[in-house]
Motif scaffolding. Structure first.
Motif, short mmCIF file in Angstrom:
data_model
loop_
_atom_site.label_atom_id
_atom_site.label_comp_id
_atom_site.label_asym_id
_atom_site.label_seq_id
_atom_site.Cartn_x
_atom_site.Cartn_y
_atom_site.Cartn_z
N ASN A 116 0.56 -1.41 0.11
CA ASN A 116 0.33 0.23 0.38
C ASN A 116 0.97 1.20 -0.02
OD1 ASN A 116 -2.18 1.40 -0.33
ND2 ASN A 116 -2.10 2.01 2.41
N GLU A 117 2.14 1.26 0.68
CA GLU A 117 3.20 2.25 1.21
C GLU A 117 3.83 2.72 -0.59
OE1 GLU A 117 4.26 2.84 5.36
OE2 GLU A 117 5.09 0.96 4.00
N VAL A 118 4.14 1.44 -1.04
CA VAL A 118 4.20 1.75 -2.73
C VAL A 118 3.96 2.07 -3.85
CG1 VAL A 118 5.90 0.50 -4.22
CG2 VAL A 118 6.22 -0.59 -2.02
N ALA A 119 2.34 1.55 -3.11
CA ALA A 119 1.43 1.94 -4.41
C ALA A 119 1.10 3.57 -4.22
CB ALA A 119 0.05 1.34 -4.11
N GLU A 120 1.36 4.17 -2.95
CA GLU A 120 0.58 5.74 -2.97
C GLU A 120 2.12 6.58 -2.97
OE1 GLU A 120 -1.22 5.62 0.87
OE2 GLU A 120 -3.02 4.92 -0.18
N GLY A 121 2.98 5.41 -3.32
CA GLY A 121 4.67 6.42 -3.06
C GLY A 121 5.11 6.84 -2.16
N GLU A 122 4.51 6.09 -0.89
CA GLU A 122 5.09 6.74 0.82
C GLU A 122 6.19 5.54 0.73
OE1 GLU A 122 1.99 7.08 3.35
OE2 GLU A 122 0.62 8.63 2.06
N TYR A 123 7.28 5.67 0.08
CA TYR A 123 8.60 5.44 0.88
C TYR A 123 9.24 6.17 0.42
CZ TYR A 123 8.82 4.44 -4.36
OH TYR A 123 8.65 3.82 -5.34
N THR A 124 10.71 5.63 0.76
CA THR A 124 12.04 6.00 0.75
C THR A 124 12.86 4.44 -0.42
OG1 THR A 124 12.23 7.84 2.40
CG2 THR A 124 14.44 7.00 1.27
N GLU A 125 13.36 4.83 -1.20
CA GLU A 125 14.59 4.31 -1.83
C GLU A 125 15.65 4.19 -1.45
OE1 GLU A 125 16.06 2.76 -6.07
OE2 GLU A 125 14.42 3.81 -5.79
N VAL A 126 16.06 2.77 -0.85
CA VAL A 126 17.46 3.14 -0.52
C VAL A 126 18.55 2.27 -0.86
CG1 VAL A 126 18.73 2.41 2.09
CG2 VAL A 126 16.04 3.21 2.26
N THR A 127 19.74 2.85 -0.61
CA THR A 127 20.93 2.20 -1.45
C THR A 127 21.87 1.81 -0.59
OG1 THR A 127 20.71 3.26 -3.64
CG2 THR A 127 22.95 1.78 -3.69
N HIS A 128 22.78 0.97 0.06
CA HIS A 128 23.38 0.65 0.65
C HIS A 128 24.86 0.29 0.03
CE1 HIS A 128 20.86 -0.19 4.10
NE2 HIS A 128 19.82 -1.04 3.53
N LEU A 129 25.61 0.88 0.53
CA LEU A 129 26.73 0.96 -0.17
C LEU A 129 28.02 0.46 0.52
CD1 LEU A 129 27.42 4.11 -1.80
CD2 LEU A 129 26.77 2.26 -2.82
N SER A 130 29.07 -0.51 0.68
CA SER A 130 29.94 -1.25 0.77
C SER A 130 31.66 -0.77 0.28
CB SER A 130 29.91 -2.49 1.49
OG SER A 130 29.53 -3.28 0.36
N TYR A 131 32.70 -1.08 1.24
CA TYR A 131 33.62 -0.71 0.85
C TYR A 131 34.84 -1.91 1.11
CZ TYR A 131 38.61 1.50 0.48
OH TYR A 131 39.81 1.60 0.42
N ASP A 132 35.09 -2.54 0.07
CA ASP A 132 35.77 -4.09 -0.09
C ASP A 132 37.06 -3.33 0.20
OD1 ASP A 132 37.12 -5.84 -0.50
OD2 ASP A 132 35.95 -6.59 -2.37
N GLU A 133 37.69 -3.85 1.20
CA GLU A 133 39.28 -3.12 1.54
C GLU A 133 40.47 -4.75 1.56
OE1 GLU A 133 39.71 -2.05 5.57
OE2 GLU A 133 37.43 -1.00 5.49
N VAL A 134 39.59 -5.55 0.24
CA VAL A 134 40.03 -6.60 -0.24
C VAL A 134 41.71 -5.39 -0.80
CG1 VAL A 134 40.86 -8.84 -1.03
CG2 VAL A 134 38.86 -8.27 0.16
N GLU A 135 43.21 -5.92 -0.91
CA GLU A 135 44.39 -5.41 -1.39
C GLU A 135 44.36 -6.54 -2.85
OE1 GLU A 135 47.44 -4.79 0.05
OE2 GLU A 135 46.70 -4.35 2.56
#
Length: 51
Positions: A30-49
């Motif tokens: 219902n929230e998606v249908a009404e546009g009542e949501y926030t898109e979230v993107t998770h970023l991670s940093y790969d520390e492998v040399e």
């Protein structure tokens, strides 16, 4: 002329809110249908040399 100091306002969350649980909860259909949501993107940093 005196300059007004601008206060830097940090984002806030309503008191009493369980941050992790509430912020990671998926939107309902219902929230998606009404546009009542926030898109979230998770970023991670790969520390492998590189090889």
């Amino acid at each position: 002329m005196a300059r007004k100091k601008e206060k830097h306002k940090e984002p806030t969350i309503a008191s009493g809110m369980d941050d992790q649980k509430e912020l990671e909860e998926s939107a309902t259909k219902n929230e998606v249908a009404e546009g009542e949501y926030t898109e979230v993107t998770h970023l991670s940093y790969d520390e492998v040399e590189p090889s």
